[in-house]
Enzyme design. Sequence first.
Site, mmCIF file in Angstrom:
data_model
loop_
_atom_site.group_PDB
_atom_site.id
_atom_site.type_symbol
_atom_site.label_atom_id
_atom_site.label_comp_id
_atom_site.label_asym_id
_atom_site.label_seq_id
_atom_site.Cartn_x
_atom_site.Cartn_y
_atom_site.Cartn_z
ATOM 1 N N ALA A 1 0.863 -1.175 0.000
ATOM 2 C CA ALA A 1 0.000 0.000 0.000
ATOM 3 C C ALA A 1 0.902 1.228 0.000
ATOM 4 O O ALA A 1 2.058 1.166 0.439
ATOM 5 C CB ALA A 1 -0.889 -0.021 1.226
ATOM 6 N N GLY B 1 0.593 -4.997 1.002
ATOM 7 C CA GLY B 1 -0.621 -5.043 0.179
ATOM 8 C C GLY B 1 -0.371 -5.673 -1.185
ATOM 9 O O GLY B 1 -1.294 -6.228 -1.791
ATOM 10 N N GLU C 1 4.805 -5.172 7.078
ATOM 11 C CA GLU C 1 4.103 -4.056 7.732
ATOM 12 C C GLU C 1 4.589 -3.824 9.148
ATOM 13 O O GLU C 1 4.523 -2.708 9.666
ATOM 14 C CB GLU C 1 2.590 -4.317 7.739
ATOM 15 C CG GLU C 1 1.926 -4.262 6.379
ATOM 16 C CD GLU C 1 1.845 -5.615 5.681
ATOM 17 O OE1 GLU C 1 2.658 -6.527 6.003
ATOM 18 O OE2 GLU C 1 0.982 -5.777 4.802
#
Length: 258
Positions: free
Chosen positions: A65, A109, A132
């Site tokens: 992301a 992502g 993450e």
Amino acid sequence: MAYETLLIEHADGVALIRLNRPKALNALNSELLGELAAALAEIEADDSLGCVVLTGSDRAFAAGADIKEMSDKSYAQMFRMNFFAKAAQAIEGFRKPIIAAVAGYALGGGCELAMLCDFIIAGENAKFGQPEINLGVSPGIGGSQRLTRFVGKSKAMDMVLTARQMDAAEAERSGLVSRVVAVDKLVDEALSAARKIASLSPLAVMVNKEMVNQAYETTLSAGVLFERRLFHSLFAFDDQKEGMAAFIDKRPADFKGS
Ligand code: DAK
């Protein structure tokens, strides 16, 4: 519709979607995710298309992301915009097969996007990871759940807790990807698989996809019953008659999707 962050080509019943934010290693921002959902809706409605290949560049499928877009968001903003949910639901609800052709980084992502697809073909340089935790967050598009189902608890914990990346050979060994090919053959290999799928009965393809996905959602006995009932139902389609007649007549089948 014209897209800013995607390149889309159609040929031989297959839609090839390329994520196209090269300067950001195809980081997934809201524009790209909105466009992906819109593109899939167009493809779903187009009966001439039977399969999708989703790919990035040789360097990155998607590096996650978009951290720059997310970094200053508040909880209320994230909650309100429902970042990623629309695109994820568009893929989860998409009835035609989607093959992820992954070269380079598929992180965060990006790894989750690949896992949302029906299967993954990897280039030899592919790197999968859920890093993450380095950013003080966690997977948010199903990574903790799907990765664990693909590779088992130990490897999933290792990747989620340490941010370790998995290379293509390990990903194939672990069941995350279906096959590994040279990077310069990746898109051709995925397109060839997609053309094969697009040449088949679109009804049987949808039913087979639903069956395999059911294995993730149910018990073995309920899944086997679901399969048997759907198998019976395929005899309601002309394509079943055509497929079996073509075999007996020793000729190629001419599926009409009816
Ligand atoms: N976002 C934004 N920009 C990115 C990016 C990312 N994820 N990854 C790379 N870039 C940008 C870099 O900032 C750089 O831009 P410039 O500095 O040139 O402007 C450019 O792409 C090239 O990157 P590098 O210079 O870093 O290239 P290297 O080859 O040195 O390194 C790398 C490549 C992939 C190892 C490195 O870029 C990297 O570590 N990238 C970040 C990987 C990462 O942490 N990914 C996880 C992101 S977090 C949610 C659901 C899900 C999520 C969030 C919310 N909800 C349901 C609410 C998902 C979260 C994530 O994915």
